[in-house]
Design a protein around this motif. Structure first.
Motif, PDB file in Angstrom:
ATOM      1  N   ARG A   1       0.833  -1.209   0.000  1.00 29.98           N
ATOM      2  CA  ARG A   1       0.000   0.000   0.000  1.00 29.98           C
ATOM      3  C   ARG A   1       0.864   1.254   0.000  1.00 29.98           C
ATOM      4  NH1 ARG A   1      -3.231  -3.006   3.629  1.00 29.98           N
ATOM      5  NH2 ARG A   1      -2.317  -1.920   5.424  1.00 29.98           N
ATOM      6  N   LEU A   2       1.943   1.238   0.793  1.00 33.84           N
ATOM      7  CA  LEU A   2       2.834   2.394   0.836  1.00 33.84           C
ATOM      8  C   LEU A   2       3.455   2.645  -0.535  1.00 33.84           C
ATOM      9  CD1 LEU A   2       4.245   4.540   2.649  1.00 33.84           C
ATOM     10  CD2 LEU A   2       6.092   2.873   2.957  1.00 33.84           C
ATOM     11  N   ILE A   3       3.899   1.597  -1.171  1.00 36.34           N
ATOM     12  CA  ILE A   3       4.532   1.710  -2.489  1.00 36.34           C
ATOM     13  C   ILE A   3       3.532   2.195  -3.531  1.00 36.34           C
ATOM     14  CG2 ILE A   3       5.595   0.387  -4.373  1.00 36.34           C
ATOM     15  CD1 ILE A   3       6.669  -1.492  -2.070  1.00 36.34           C
ATOM     16  N   GLU A   4       2.369   1.580  -3.555  1.00 33.09           N
ATOM     17  CA  GLU A   4       1.404   1.884  -4.614  1.00 33.09           C
ATOM     18  C   GLU A   4       0.634   3.177  -4.351  1.00 33.09           C
ATOM     19  OE1 GLU A   4      -0.931  -1.587  -5.457  1.00 33.09           O
ATOM     20  OE2 GLU A   4       0.810  -2.661  -6.277  1.00 33.09           O
ATOM     21  N   ASP A   5       0.659   3.674  -3.112  1.00 28.14           N
ATOM     22  CA  ASP A   5      -0.035   4.935  -2.810  1.00 28.14           C
ATOM     23  C   ASP A   5       0.890   6.153  -2.856  1.00 28.14           C
ATOM     24  OD1 ASP A   5      -2.350   3.510  -2.458  1.00 28.14           O
ATOM     25  OD2 ASP A   5      -2.332   3.599  -0.264  1.00 28.14           O
ATOM     26  N   THR A   6       2.187   5.959  -2.526  1.00 27.92           N
ATOM     27  CA  THR A   6       3.061   7.129  -2.392  1.00 27.92           C
ATOM     28  C   THR A   6       4.249   7.149  -3.344  1.00 27.92           C
ATOM     29  OG1 THR A   6       4.519   6.148  -0.707  1.00 27.92           O
ATOM     30  CG2 THR A   6       2.475   7.189   0.072  1.00 27.92           C
ATOM     31  N   LEU A   7       4.667   6.002  -3.868  1.00 30.16           N
ATOM     32  CA  LEU A   7       5.828   5.978  -4.766  1.00 30.16           C
ATOM     33  C   LEU A   7       5.417   5.959  -6.235  1.00 30.16           C
ATOM     34  CD1 LEU A   7       8.873   5.730  -5.349  1.00 30.16           C
ATOM     35  CD2 LEU A   7       8.632   3.246  -5.089  1.00 30.16           C
ATOM     36  N   LEU A   8       4.668   4.946  -6.625  1.00 25.08           N
ATOM     37  CA  LEU A   8       4.400   4.748  -8.048  1.00 25.08           C
ATOM     38  C   LEU A   8       3.561   5.849  -8.691  1.00 25.08           C
ATOM     39  CD1 LEU A   8       3.856   0.881  -8.135  1.00 25.08           C
ATOM     40  CD2 LEU A   8       5.946   2.193  -8.469  1.00 25.08           C
ATOM     41  N   PRO A   9       2.595   6.460  -7.991  1.00 25.19           N
ATOM     42  CA  PRO A   9       1.817   7.518  -8.665  1.00 25.19           C
ATOM     43  C   PRO A   9       2.635   8.750  -9.039  1.00 25.19           C
ATOM     44  CG  PRO A   9       0.623   6.675  -6.753  1.00 25.19           C
ATOM     45  CD  PRO A   9       2.033   6.136  -6.669  1.00 25.19           C
TER      46      PRO A   9
ATOM     47  N   VAL B   1      12.870  -0.942  -2.965  1.00 18.27           N
ATOM     48  CA  VAL B   1      11.904  -1.137  -4.049  1.00 18.27           C
ATOM     49  C   VAL B   1      12.616  -0.845  -5.366  1.00 18.27           C
ATOM     50  CG1 VAL B   1       9.671  -0.483  -5.013  1.00 18.27           C
ATOM     51  CG2 VAL B   1      10.035  -0.413  -2.525  1.00 18.27           C
ATOM     52  N   LYS B   2      12.623  -1.815  -6.239  1.00 16.85           N
ATOM     53  CA  LYS B   2      13.238  -1.662  -7.556  1.00 16.85           C
ATOM     54  C   LYS B   2      12.136  -1.438  -8.578  1.00 16.85           C
ATOM     55  CE  LYS B   2      16.523  -3.894 -10.714  1.00 16.85           C
ATOM     56  NZ  LYS B   2      17.466  -5.034 -10.894  1.00 16.85           N
ATOM     57  N   VAL B   3      12.148  -0.273  -9.213  1.00 17.20           N
ATOM     58  CA  VAL B   3      11.105   0.109 -10.160  1.00 17.20           C
ATOM     59  C   VAL B   3      11.693   0.126 -11.571  1.00 17.20           C
ATOM     60  CG1 VAL B   3       9.395   1.844 -10.802  1.00 17.20           C
ATOM     61  CG2 VAL B   3      10.011   1.532  -8.387  1.00 17.20           C
ATOM     62  N   TYR B   4      11.090  -0.659 -12.456  1.00 13.70           N
ATOM     63  CA  TYR B   4      11.542  -0.715 -13.842  1.00 13.70           C
ATOM     64  C   TYR B   4      11.021   0.484 -14.621  1.00 13.70           C
ATOM     65  CZ  TYR B   4      13.785  -5.291 -14.016  1.00 13.70           C
ATOM     66  OH  TYR B   4      14.659  -6.330 -13.845  1.00 13.70           O
ATOM     67  N   ALA B   5      11.858   1.043 -15.482  1.00 14.37           N
ATOM     68  CA  ALA B   5      11.431   2.141 -16.345  1.00 14.37           C
ATOM     69  C   ALA B   5      10.413   1.621 -17.357  1.00 14.37           C
ATOM     70  CB  ALA B   5      12.627   2.748 -17.065  1.00 14.37           C
ATOM     71  N   PRO B   6       9.428   2.436 -17.729  1.00  9.36           N
ATOM     72  CA  PRO B   6       8.446   2.004 -18.739  1.00  9.36           C
ATOM     73  C   PRO B   6       9.130   1.558 -20.020  1.00  9.36           C
ATOM     74  CG  PRO B   6       7.731   4.039 -17.693  1.00  9.36           C
ATOM     75  CD  PRO B   6       9.133   3.787 -17.209  1.00  9.36           C
TER      76      PRO B   6
END
Length: 227
Positions: free
Chosen positions: A12-20, A64-69
């Motif tokens: 929830r923390l990742i999807e509410d505060t990081l990814l948006p 958290v490892k986020v892949y570039a689009p």
């Protein structure tokens, strides 16, 4: 894709505060992704050719490892971690999913200093760390993987022991030339020539070595194709 009940607050923390709000893109597939914006309370730890890594104070011991689009490799990296299971030289995959344009992994944070930074800062690299990394790569091979793209920036030193940070290319084919070359330089040049208290190598020298190494490797590949 991969969730566990105890991970739900993290998700929830990742999807509410990081990814948006995070903004990153792959400008050049042969260079690290560009992070244009890091959301408040998140800290950018680093970026590679596929993804960027972030941490948050409410997620101790995790990154958290986020892949570039548009960058591939997320599913493959999930598979690699599933095959590796638990090993002291590797991270652990806690969760993975996709939201909007971003795919991400929640991983155990590996503390330490990359061998590249050890050379730059004058931190001695013990032989035990090199052995640990070799054993970790052998373990990966025993799990049906092919360690690839292993070099000084994605292996680490922690309390005298070696760790492997990046496993994203372990499903690719072919030999890992860079790690063989790094070991050759370590045993032929570093250990005999570096004093007991290693000297730091300035960034300009490290970048020059990296540039010349890439040129030599490219020339070697071209000569191999011509022969």
């Amino acid at each position: 894709m991969i969730h566990s009940g105890e991970q739900e607050p993290s998700i929830r923390l990742i999807e509410d505060t990081l990814l948006p709000d995070v903004r990153l893109e792959s400008v050049d597939p042969f260079n690290p992704v560009v992070v244009h914006h890091t959301p408040a309370d998140w800290r950018l730890l680093g970026a590679g050719n596929y993804a960027a890594v972030f941490e948050h104070p409410l997620l101790p011991g995790k990154v958290v490892k986020v892949y570039a689009p548009g960058r591939p490799g997320w599913r493959e990296e999930c598979e690699v971690y599933e095959r590796l299971g638990t090993h002291p030289a590797y991270s652990t995959l806690y969760a993975a999913d996709v939201q909007g344009p971003y795919s991400y992994l929640v991983l155990k944070k590996l503390e330490g200093k990359t061998l590249y930074n050890c050379l730059r800062d004058g931190t001695r690299i013990p032989r035990q760390a090199m052995r640990d990394i070799d054993k970790a790569l052998d373990y990966a091979r025993s799990r049906g993987l092919n360690p690839k793209d292993v070099h000084g920036k994605n292996v680490m030193l922690k309390d005298g022991r070696g760790l492997v940070v990046d496993i994203s290319d372990f499903l690719q084919e072919g030999p890992c030339i860079m790690w063989k070359d790094f070991k050759r330089a370590y045993y032929i040049l570093y250990r005999p020539l570096m004093p007991k208290r290693p000297v730091s190598l300035p960034d300009w020298l490290m970048n020059t070595i990296r540039f010349l190494y890439r040129r030599l490797r490219r020339k070697s590949r071209l000569d191999g194709h011509r022969s």
